[in-house]
Design a protein around this motif. Structure first.
Motif, PDB file in Angstrom:
ATOM      1  N   ARG A  33       1.032  15.705   0.853  1.00 23.82           N
ATOM      2  CA  ARG A  33       1.936  14.601   0.573  1.00 23.82           C
ATOM      3  C   ARG A  33       1.472  13.315   1.243  1.00 23.82           C
ATOM      4  N   TYR A  34       0.959  13.458   2.486  1.00 21.28           N
ATOM      5  CA  TYR A  34       0.557  12.250   3.205  1.00 21.28           C
ATOM      6  C   TYR A  34      -0.959  12.073   3.215  1.00 21.28           C
ATOM      7  N   CYS A  35      -1.639  12.791   2.341  1.00 20.20           N
ATOM      8  CA  CYS A  35      -3.076  12.621   2.180  1.00 20.20           C
ATOM      9  C   CYS A  35      -3.853  12.844   3.469  1.00 20.20           C
ATOM     10  N   LEU A  68      -5.938   3.969   8.404  1.00 21.37           N
ATOM     11  CA  LEU A  68      -5.060   2.873   8.021  1.00 21.37           C
ATOM     12  C   LEU A  68      -4.409   3.167   6.670  1.00 21.37           C
ATOM     13  N   GLU A  69      -5.198   3.749   5.785  1.00 21.59           N
ATOM     14  CA  GLU A  69      -4.675   4.095   4.465  1.00 21.59           C
ATOM     15  C   GLU A  69      -3.540   5.115   4.596  1.00 21.59           C
ATOM     16  N   ILE A  70      -3.758   6.103   5.474  1.00 23.70           N
ATOM     17  CA  ILE A  70      -2.718   7.106   5.696  1.00 23.70           C
ATOM     18  C   ILE A  70      -1.453   6.462   6.255  1.00 23.70           C
ATOM     19  N   ILE A  71      -1.652   5.535   7.174  1.00 21.76           N
ATOM     20  CA  ILE A  71      -0.490   4.858   7.760  1.00 21.76           C
ATOM     21  C   ILE A  71       0.289   4.125   6.675  1.00 21.76           C
ATOM     22  N   SER A  78      -4.405  -6.328   8.806  1.00 21.75           N
ATOM     23  CA  SER A  78      -4.465  -5.738   7.469  1.00 21.75           C
ATOM     24  C   SER A  78      -3.389  -4.674   7.259  1.00 21.75           C
ATOM     25  N   VAL A  79      -2.963  -3.991   8.312  1.00 25.45           N
ATOM     26  CA  VAL A  79      -2.077  -2.861   8.079  1.00 25.45           C
ATOM     27  C   VAL A  79      -0.605  -3.150   8.363  1.00 25.45           C
ATOM     28  N   SER A  80      -0.315  -4.089   9.271  1.00 24.95           N
ATOM     29  CA  SER A  80       1.063  -4.148   9.735  1.00 24.95           C
ATOM     30  C   SER A  80       1.926  -5.142   8.966  1.00 24.95           C
ATOM     31  N   ASP A  81       3.240  -4.893   9.041  1.00 25.88           N
ATOM     32  CA  ASP A  81       4.196  -5.836   8.474  1.00 25.88           C
ATOM     33  C   ASP A  81       4.531  -6.909   9.498  1.00 25.88           C
ATOM     34  N   ARG A  82       4.873  -6.429  10.713  1.00 27.21           N
ATOM     35  CA  ARG A  82       5.166  -7.388  11.773  1.00 27.21           C
ATOM     36  C   ARG A  82       4.334  -7.053  12.996  1.00 27.21           C
ATOM     37  N   ILE A  83       4.167  -8.054  13.846  1.00 25.57           N
ATOM     38  CA  ILE A  83       3.348  -7.880  15.047  1.00 25.57           C
ATOM     39  C   ILE A  83       4.125  -8.412  16.239  1.00 25.57           C
TER      40      ILE A  83
END
Ligand SMILES: Nc1ncnc2c1ncn2[C@@H]1O[C@H](COP(=O)(O)OP(=O)(O)OP(=O)(O)O)[C@@H](O)[C@H]1O
Ligand SMILES: [Mg+2]
Lengths: 541, 351
Positions: free
Chosen positions: A153-155, A206-209, A231-236
């Motif tokens: 499911r989560y690759c 990162l892809e898994i995250i 590249s990966v986060s919504d907020r920092i």
């Protein structure tokens, strides 16, 4: 590290339907309010507010010692905060142990994995799970099936039957993630997960995250790599000296801005250097063959030389023999054939002490297993190799005054953040421990320095400092052999680059002829030169 | 820091307070449990404990007895402290003690013609060598063959003890005697006594070695390396320490100390070679070293505590009339409680 490196394999197999994406409305799942955590002499967290939303990837950024790991240990129940409150779904919670945190749906992946090497993935995951009753055979089948399902499911592409020791570092990390998911984690904390990964593995992670977030999990992600974070986060959220400096949307900021927020000043993300002035060869390696820890041949006919006043960078995907090469030269692993010489002296299969006496210093890639005595003080750690020498030993007695004095100086000049040089080195933050090792090795004024992953776990300004130091040492006539899985670091520092692939050196080039694409191709085994040609190219620097 | 699972910052009590307070608390708990045992035997706990205290410290004679018991414990535990600091778990002090007694005893039996100072020196040195040789066997097995020292030292204990019993029954048996004991040592082999008391040179040697071991561990590069190996052998090796050499060194040193203790006891107390000359000193000393936190000063206190407990239990039996088994059980309960409370406190403190 082991077996064939998987490049982006897992992520590609996985297709996520766009419409499964949850509405990432600003539904707050977790809130930390006014967290204060003090240690003797330091305030690691000083009134930290932190908020996490459902399905959000929230990055924590900050200098070494800023308090990121401490904050997450508080959240995971490992430390009790001195002040402050944690709210889960709006309700205050009190965590006494990690068990409490797990029961509430939190999962944490530490930087050093806690897996039993000889157990299978499934055994590791159910270890310490249901204590009252033994897992029956049927139970185990169910466990396997559930793990397989979660993994798909989560690759994560993890086989529950695989024994942990056969897995690469990246895979072991995914086992840790799987473990957290199996225990029902809704919130995942990843502390510098990419520091030990190859760029390919990191990209995969990162892809898994991203997948995890899309499936509604919330992720706290700690990293020093600004590009990853962006590249990966919504907020920092940026921490400095235990305080929150700012929380920003990833889309509304950039690397320079983040670096400034972290450090409080402008940071040069690139270090400039003058062309090298190479002199006589200091380290000569010829026809080296060696086995790895499992007694399988890993190095094949490796040869090169490093001259005084130059940096030779060894590029390559992790697990292609770099660690073994590093260890053989440092006297920590036996060579089966070939020769290593330092300043004309044959040191093949010499002890670490003999190699050290010939002028070799070594920043090890595996800093916890090799570089730091956790229960020794920082002052003691800084004299590890030179303890028997003047001025640290005089007439057979330790000279604590000299030991402390050098420690004070090194801690200051390398900006190792600690309340005291008498603190146990194991209590240093990850990056500060690395700075301590660097300080110790550079202070030995070696003829040849092996720098293996020298900036792993360091923040941007520390990286800048270390790069400057390495270049300064080069200019002072030191020979430097640099191992790094960061191509960018190799390109920034090296005067010549050698590429390793499957235990062989498949090419050597001068920095001004280096071409990223060609390097990448060689690292993937796309192009190899016969070894005799390499030695000649190597010689004509 | 991520290895701890529970941390309670309220527990950051001053370290010194805990390291003194915990054993005291453990001792009290042990005494209370012991009191119940005494009540079960229908005796009066207060009276029994008073006898115990008096037995250990009640007068000059009692204090002397306690000191004489503490001597060998301290001596062996100091050696073990050094080995344990390198995380080399020598549990073969008992066997090394026997071999020391044997080597020293041979000198005492056969070289009595030598001038006394020379004879005594030779006897003590031979005992040290005996203990060292026995420990070296374990060191050799570990360094060359990778055999775990816990197993080898434990096994060597049995060999040494049985060897002594065989010799006392066979080749070394007193001519004409029929007990399994050797001939009695000549009077000249008695160690000199101190200040007109029964406390002998052996106790003084043990006390003098306290600062020696302390200095060795914290003021010399060798001690630094010993501690480095114990902290993490792979890092020590990386730092250029010859780990094998350190292993041999600490094993041989602790063996020498145990051997010395062996001949001191035999020359001053038993004056013959025979079985049963130890009363488990080699094993008790392990607890003494651990309880003393592998710190020479702590070890000194622990050795005194253990000795007092042994002597006290004896007089509970002899003077107060408790059964031997009960006196021994009480002694064991107290030791266990002290160790348990101490370990708990330490875990709390470390996290
Ligand atoms: N168990 C501890 N005892 C004493 N001090 C500690 C302990 N754990 C952390 N500290 C201190 O708290 C501060 C914050 O450490 P922390 O590990 O949270 O930093 P970090 O932000 O994770 O840094 P890094 O990027 O280097 O990993 C540091 O000064 C560190 O020395
Ligand atoms: Mg950290």
């Amino acid at each position: 590290m082991r077996g064939v490196p998987i490049i982006g394999g897992a992520a590609k197999k996985c297709f996520l339907k766009k419409d499964t994406k949850l509405s990432q409305a600003s539904e707050t799942i977790l809130e930390m309010r006014g967290i204060v955590k003090k240690f003797p002499g330091v305030i690691a967290n000083d009134g930290v507010d932190f908020e996490l939303r459902k399905g959000e990837i929230h990055a924590l950024l900050g200098e070494n010692g800023a308090g990121k790991t401490t904050l997450m240990n508080v959240l995971y129940g490992l430390y009790e905060p001195d002040e402050g409150q944690i709210l889960l779904n709006g309700k205050p919670i009190h965590l006494k142990t990690a068990r409490d945190a797990i029961a509430l749906g939190l999962g944490m992946v530490h930087q050093h994995f806690m897996l039993v090497q000889r157990f299978t993935v499934a055994e590791n995951i159910i270890l310490g799970q249901h204590s009252p009753r033994e897992p029956h055979i049927e139970d185990q089948k169910a466990v396997y099936a559930r793990l397989k399902k979660l993994s798909d499911r989560y690759c994560l592409s993890i086989h529950p039957e695989a024994e942990v020791w056969t897995l690469s570092v990246g895979e072991q990390q995914r086992v840790e993630i799987l473990k957290a998911l199996y225990r029902g984690a809704e919130i995942l904390i990843l502390d510098e997960p990419t520091a030990v990964l190859t760029p390919q593995e990191a990209e995969q992670l990162l892809e898994i995250i991203r997948v995890l977030a899309k499936e509604g999990k919330s992720v706290v992600f700690i990293s020093h790599k600004l590009n990853e974070v962006l590249s990966v986060s919504d907020r920092i959220t940026v921490l400095r000296d235990g305080k929150v400096i700012d929380t920003v949307q990833a889309s509304q900021t950039g690397q320079e801005d983040l670096a400034r927020k972290m450090v409080g000043r402008e940071v040069l993300l690139q270090v400039s250097k003058n062309p090298a002035q190479p002199k006589e060869a200091v380290l000569v390696v010829e026809g080296l063959c060696a086995n790895d820890a499992r007694e399988l041949q890993t190095l094949y006919d490796v040869g090169f030389e490093v001259k005084a006043g130059e940096i030779l960078g060894i590029a390559g995907v992790a697990g292609n023999g770099q660690t073994e090469l590093e260890q053989v030269i440092a006297g920590l692993r036996k060579a089966n054939a070939g020769r290593v010489a330092i300043c004309g002296e044959d040191v093949t299969n010499a002890s670490p002490k003999e190699v050290g006496n010939c002028g070799l210093a070594h920043i090890p890639s595996d800093r916890y297993r090799m570089g730091v005595l956790s229960d020794f003080t920082i002052a003691e750690n800084l004299v590890l190799q030179r303890i028997g020498q003047k001025p640290f030993t005089r007439r057979g007695w330790l000279n604590w005054k000299a030991i402390r004095q050098q420690a004070e100086e090194l801690v200051k000049s390398f900006d190792v953040r600690t309340p005291s040089i008498e603190m146990a080195a194991g209590k240093l933050s990850g990056g500060n421990a690395q700075k301590m090792i660097l300080a110790r090795e550079l202070a030995r004024q070696p003829r040849i320095l092996i720098a293996a992953q020298p900036t792993r776990g360091l923040d941007v300004s520390a990286i800048e400092y270390v790069h400057r130091q390495l270049i300064a040492q080069r200019d002072a006539g030191e020979a430097i052999l640099l191992f790094s899985t960061e191509l960018q670091e190799i390109l920034t520092l090296s005067d010549r680059i050698a590429v390793m692939y499957e235990g062989r050196i498949v090419g050597v080039m001068d920095i001004d002829q280096a071409d990223i694409n060609e390097l990448g191709l060689m690292m993937a085994g796309g192009k190899g030169l016969p070894s005799c040609e390499i030695l000649e190219t190597g010689g004509a620097a | 820091m991520s290895k701890s699972t529970t941390t309670n910052q309220e527990r950051h009590l001053p370290q010194a307070l805990v390291s003194i307070g915990a054993p005291v608390l453990g001792c009290l708990i042990g005494l209370i449990i012991g009191a119940f045992l005494i009540l079960l035997a229908k005796a009066d706990p207060i009276g029994a404990y008073q006898t115990m205290l008096k037995g250990a410290f009640g007068g000059e004679r009692q204090i002397t007895e306690t000191l004489l018991k503490a001597g060998p414990l301290l001596l062996i535990a100091l050696g073990l402290t050094t080995a344990f600091r390198a995380k080399i778990w020598n549990i073969g002090a008992e066997g090394q003690y026997y071999m020391g007694a044997l080597f020293g005893g041979l000198v005492a039996l056969y070289l009595t013609d030598l001038p006394r100072p020379l004879l005594l020196t030779l006897m003590l040195l031979a005992a040290i060598v005996g203990g060292m040789v026995w420990a070296y066997v374990a060191a050799f097995l570990k360094v060359r063959m990778g055999m775990n020292e816990i197993i080898s030292t434990l096994m060597l204990n049995y060999i040494a003890i049985l060897l002594m019993e065989y010799l006392a029954r066979g080749p070394l048996q007193e001519p004409g005697g029929y007990l399994p004991v050797s001939a009695q040592f000549d009077k000249v082999t008695k160690l000199p006594l101190l200040f007109g008391t029964r406390v002998h040179l052996g106790v003084l040697i043990a006390v003098l070695l306290v600062p020696v071991i302390y200095t060795l561990l914290w003021s010399t590069p060798l001690g630094f390396r010993v501690r480095a190996v114990g902290s993490r052998a792979s890092v020590a090796r990386y730092a250029g320490v010859n780990v094998e050499k350190i292993i041999v060194f600490v094993l041989v040193l602790s063996g020498g100390f145990a051997g010395l203790a062996g001949i001191i006891e035999v020359a001053t107390l038993h004056t013959r070679l025979k079985g049963g000359i130890s009363q488990g000193y080699g094993f008790s000393a392990i607890l003494v070293a651990l309880l003393g936190r592998m710190n020479p000063i702590g070890v000194t206190v622990a050795a005194l505590f253990f000795a007092a407990l042994i002597i006290g239990a004896e007089s509970m039996h002899v003077v107060y009339g408790l059964p031997v088994s009960l006196a021994d059980a009480i002694q064991a309960v107290i030791v266990l409680s002290v160790l348990a409370v101490d370990a708990t406190a330490r875990r709390r403190m470390d996290s």
